[in-house]
Write an enzyme that holds these catalytic residues in place. Sequence first.
Site, PDB file in Angstrom:
ATOM      1  N   LYS A 186       0.837  -1.202   0.000  1.00 47.61           N
ATOM      2  CA  LYS A 186       0.000   0.000   0.000  1.00 47.61           C
ATOM      3  C   LYS A 186       0.875   1.257   0.000  1.00 47.61           C
ATOM      4  CE  LYS A 186      -3.874  -2.390   2.154  1.00 47.61           C
ATOM      5  NZ  LYS A 186      -4.649  -2.723   3.362  1.00 47.61           N
ATOM      6  N   GLN A 244      -4.202  -1.070   9.568  1.00 46.82           N
ATOM      7  CA  GLN A 244      -4.252  -2.424   9.024  1.00 46.82           C
ATOM      8  C   GLN A 244      -4.867  -3.379  10.048  1.00 46.82           C
ATOM      9  OE1 GLN A 244      -3.355  -3.256   5.817  1.00 46.82           O
ATOM     10  NE2 GLN A 244      -4.134  -5.305   6.245  1.00 46.82           N
ATOM     11  N   ASP A 288     -11.065   3.300   4.150  1.00 48.36           N
ATOM     12  CA  ASP A 288     -11.476   1.902   4.036  1.00 48.36           C
ATOM     13  C   ASP A 288     -12.999   1.782   3.969  1.00 48.36           C
ATOM     14  OD1 ASP A 288      -9.400   0.048   3.841  1.00 48.36           O
ATOM     15  OD2 ASP A 288      -8.866   0.293   5.960  1.00 48.36           O
TER      16      ASP A 288
END
Length: 308
Positions: free
Chosen positions: A64, A108, A131
Amino acid sequence: SNYFKCLNNLIMAAKIIDGKLIASKVKEQVSIAVSDLNQKSIFPGLATIIVGNDAASSIYVKNKRKSAKEVGIESFQYELSENIQEKELLELINELNLNSDVDGILVQLPLPKHINSDLIIDSIDVNKDVDGFNVINAGKTFIGRDSVIPCTPLGCLLMLKSIKIELKGKNAVIIGRSNIVGKPMAQLLLNEDCTVTIVHSKTFNIQALVKEADIVVAAVGSANLVKGSWIKKGAVVIDVGINRLKVEDKNILVGDINFNEVKDIASYITPVPGGVGPMTIACLLMNTVFQCAKRNNVSIPNNLKKLF
Ligand code: NAD
């Protein structure tokens, strides 16, 4: 020629939906959008936080960060010890919420057990959630309002759109009901006028339900779960699963779909690796640019709008 057409029909091998290629095209567009924003003295920034050293999570976060840099998004990186207290993590997120250079904050998952993930996710500013896991954004997605769409289901939808099949009225079966993949995927396909069924670990007769599907999305985490015999001829099959297997002393990645069996039955199939994974990252970058544009009160770059 006709000969090859006949041969093709006999074999009926599925076309591969090349996630890596589509992701590189999305990233190209994101990179153009970032340059446009830079012209307006706006510099998108993405903060990534990883807690502990889970091997898989480390690889995802590394990718990422690398991809963010590739498209010109500034990357703010935080590696925290496994033992960090919930309070310290909340403080860091609060700092990033207030930092005007940061447009997106990604924590994460999974987090260590002593940390309440819901609390952490909800502490991220709604306008910096990239997200789409924040309750407000998840709720907006659920009722079909303009929102941040979770990266993995968004990547799956873009792959479905890339093959230009009619989605309206199709039977879609989603295997798995997680908040990060299965549920938002169902909502997105419902928004596309599919008839959606979610099957999960407690569903009776999964195979029969999957067999009815024109579109199958598997997000379970069980290596090669879906066999060729489960799939209707000509179905489109999207494999979200990432499973690590040891075969003859080699570590390999496989999906939830038994690729070798299904590839001759489906019309289209996504590979693992090189399918949903790269699309997830491309969509994260896109979400970061969306949030950045919104926070700066400029309209979403047109080239990104066209992807939908
Ligand atoms: P999860 O563990 O949160 O959810 C799994 C779901 O599968 C659950 O809803 C469960 O009910 C269902 N399930 C379990 N066993 C089943 C069975 N035998 N039959 C039918 N359903 C069953 O997982 P998740 O976070 O949704 O992730 C699913 C998979 O997708 C994992 O392999 C994960 O690594 C992968 N993943 C990939 C990406 C990507 O970018 N490619 C992103 C997220 C997750």
